[in-house]
Design a protein around this motif. Sequence first.
Motif, PDB file in Angstrom:
ATOM      1  N   PHE A   1      43.857  35.255  37.461  1.00 41.24           N
ATOM      2  CA  PHE A   1      44.974  35.713  36.640  1.00 41.24           C
ATOM      3  C   PHE A   1      44.650  35.762  35.149  1.00 41.24           C
ATOM      4  N   LYS A   2      43.374  35.663  34.837  1.00 40.26           N
ATOM      5  CA  LYS A   2      42.970  35.960  33.463  1.00 40.26           C
ATOM      6  C   LYS A   2      42.124  37.220  33.418  1.00 40.26           C
ATOM      7  N   MET A   3      42.021  37.902  34.551  1.00 41.02           N
ATOM      8  CA  MET A   3      41.201  39.118  34.578  1.00 41.02           C
ATOM      9  C   MET A   3      41.932  40.254  33.874  1.00 41.02           C
ATOM     10  N   PRO A   4      41.167  41.115  33.191  1.00 43.26           N
ATOM     11  CA  PRO A   4      41.793  42.310  32.614  1.00 43.26           C
ATOM     12  C   PRO A   4      42.451  43.144  33.710  1.00 43.26           C
ATOM     13  N   ILE A   5      43.467  43.887  33.324  1.00 42.38           N
ATOM     14  CA  ILE A   5      44.286  44.558  34.335  1.00 42.38           C
ATOM     15  C   ILE A   5      43.523  45.691  35.036  1.00 42.38           C
ATOM     16  N   PHE A   6      42.587  46.326  34.348  1.00 42.89           N
ATOM     17  CA  PHE A   6      41.797  47.372  35.015  1.00 42.89           C
ATOM     18  C   PHE A   6      40.941  46.753  36.120  1.00 42.89           C
ATOM     19  N   THR A   7      40.401  45.584  35.851  1.00 44.30           N
ATOM     20  CA  THR A   7      39.632  44.888  36.880  1.00 44.30           C
ATOM     21  C   THR A   7      40.523  44.533  38.062  1.00 44.30           C
ATOM     22  N   TRP A   8      41.737  44.088  37.760  1.00 43.42           N
ATOM     23  CA  TRP A   8      42.687  43.799  38.849  1.00 43.42           C
ATOM     24  C   TRP A   8      42.939  45.033  39.695  1.00 43.42           C
TER      25      TRP A   8
END
Lengths: 201, 645
Positions: free
Chosen positions: B217-224
Amino acid sequence: MSENQLNAGPLEYRTHEGQMNITGFWIFLAAEIALFATLFATYAVLFGRTADAPSPGELFQPGIVLVMTFLLLTSSFTCGVAIHNMREGTVKGLITWLIITIVLGLAFLGFEIYEFVHYSHEGATMQSSSYWSAFYVLAGTHGVHVTLGIGWVILLLIQLKQRGLTAVTSNKVFIVSLYWHFLDVIWIFIFTSVYLIGMVV
Amino acid sequence: MQLDEFFVTGEPLIYGGMVAIALVTSAILFILTYFKKWGWLWREWLTTVDHKKIGIMYILSALAMLFRGGADALMMRTQLAFPNMQFLNAQHYDEIFTTHGTVMIIFMAMPFLIGLMNIIVPLQIGARDFAFPFVNALSFWSFFFGAMLFNISFVIGGAPDAGWTSYTPLAGAAMSPGPGQNFYLMGLQLSGIGTLATGINLMVTILKMRAPGMTLFKMPIFTWSTFITSFIIVFAFPILTVALALMTIDRIFGSQFFTLTGEGMPMMWANLFWMWGHPEVYIVILPAFGIFSEVIATFARKRLFGYNAMVWSIILIAGLSFLVWVHHFFTMGAGAFVNSVFSITTMLIAVPTGVKIFNWLATLYKSRIVLTVPMLWSLAFIPSFVIGGVTGVMLGMAATDYQYHNTYFLVSHFHYVLIPGTVFACFAGLVYWYPKMFGHKLNERIGKWSFWLFLIGFHVCFFPQYFLGLDGMARRIFTITPEWFTLNFISTMGAFMMGLAFAIFVYCIYYSYRYSEREISGDAWGYGRTLEWATPTPIPAYNFATVPQVNTHDAFLEMKEKGKTTFDEENLEPIHMPNNTGKPFIMMGILFFASFFLVFEWITLAVIGLIGGLVMMIIRSFDYDDGHHIEVDEIKRTERAARGL
Ligand code: HEM
Ligand SMILES: [Cu+2]
């Protein structure tokens, strides 16, 4: 990669790369489950659509299928024993048990080929109806997987001879064992939902 | 087989195509030979396993495919501009809408997004490459050769003409004999292998190679969004693999899955196709959402609003995407109950999508927006996509769908989601990350021209089509009657505006290559928030000299505040990197020929090709190449030069 080797834990998990291979292979198996699920669904939908060809109940022989099941389940067990030997570090045991495993796999394949030839002589070929198309493609896809698995084990046997047990070879062997057990599980579903149901309906 | 059966003959347009192919190929061969670039091509590109270079090859190929699909589109629109046009005959029109749809979805949209993922995802999570760089190269070449196989069909053997959905029994051997449909099957099968492999590769990369401290839940949203897209790929692509294989076996080996004889079931194809097909549309839209989220947060200079809600809505959309496939054939007669169930699941998807729309709006609310070109694409996306979504809900109501189905209303709907969604995102992402890839920005002034022209052209082209659909104009017809003339003519004007906008975009690339200021800071826009902006430009082969510790969601923002960089001279260690290899290229090249032979049903040759592929796998199995190390001195030199120290 080869740096940051761990010194504890099973050999096949000791490198970061090895761990990623195993995770990746589990995800690949998930994709394989989706693939076989699609084939099973197709088979279920086309069940009973035999057109002019014989019905499965007339052709399926409990004896042969039971022997095949026995062979494959045993091969899964011997494959487990092989991995056990690998964990103990005995290359010789590992190689022996892997050879037993593929011999059992070959016997399974032999019966499957005999079975297919027999059914087509009785007039149930892949072309005769949609039900039989689904049957041959589902069972055949499993058979092709077993064939590839045998080829794969042979390649690894050669590599074990050349290099012995290392973090890399043990990782490869562990992965092929996952594959082998997976094929066993698929076969159990084929045995129950194709052969058992096909024989009674 | 006669030579004139092998090559397509008798169509002036296709002769033109052949001449163009011959000219371009010989020009490329000439340039490579004249400037002695063959070795360079092999060493730097064909054998590379570097995720950044592979990403660039993906994007270049996707742009070429956008050109091909766009040319198809313009030909169709020309034919439909006036009543009773004679520009394309019925057969040729059928072939063109088939290749247009297939090329755009499979060989343009997906590879473009996968290209961006290739370059950006490892950078965003602080990794030095993919989990499996070799497999990554394999994936690219599988896509590339699959695309080539599909694309040569219009000059060799004849193009497929049963629509990108290839419904049976039309697409079966009885009604579509010959190689055309086989090109579709084998082209998709070959490239599908690579897509599945990429899905697995990205999942492992994201699960196992994140920088220390970067929890999920600290990953950038594009990675998500990439991560969730990979899930969809892993569970949806095997369905396509099976569907294509079954149709291939039907056509070449005479089985009876989708036939009208032998109690086959043609409707089974529609089910299998859309069980993959609907998840597929989310494969091309979720990464697009990710790109917009990044761009909007960056240029609103504000943290993305509702990060957790964004993540959960992506997950929810992905799950629902597997439960709606029947909405593509409500009219097939499954009955009121089944249709109602799928109607409801379809409309449910609008809920998480709506959540995302409001989150983007809330991010923009009271922010200090910087109107750069990527931001313009993202802002234009929101209202345009809403129109597509709302009409999608209209189509999702089974009872009313009986009116809209197979009309231009549908055509307009999917273009309203695919173009403002996927295509705008590809442009936004390309322009946004361009300085990271090529070391200079794209010219903003020319970029704005191309943006405005494309946006206006898009609405002029597709908005009238909703009304044409309501007026009863069926999709996939090759001539129009006079009462549909006006709106069709307007629509064609819009299409040509988009064509012009694309040409301007390409010119912008050329212009910027010549004249743009070279970029050295790494954080080209100055507002970067995530780790990809922490690397120097040009990005060193190993990406990060030292991998930073991550504490917050906007990791690079924090580094900037604390004055940290990815070059911590004290803590350098030799970096292990994989070696280049030509095997992926060769393996997929061999499989290309195997597939080509199967297209023409030359079974012996196909088997030989397949054995060749297996031999390559065996060679790979015995390959214990362990890569190489980049020594500390070299890292120091590279980083110092790049950072001007
Ligand atoms: C220059 C922009 C575009 C124009 C003018 C255009 C135009 C058209 C036209 C005229 C059709 C055929 C309608 C019919 O007769 O059935 C069509 C179909 C289609 N288009 Fe586009 N298109 C464009 C861009 C795109 C893009 C970017 C995508 C995908 C990302 C796309 C995906 C499709 C699909 C999937 C079909 C359905 C093909 C089929 O029915 O078999 N299009 N488009
Ligand atoms: Cu759908």
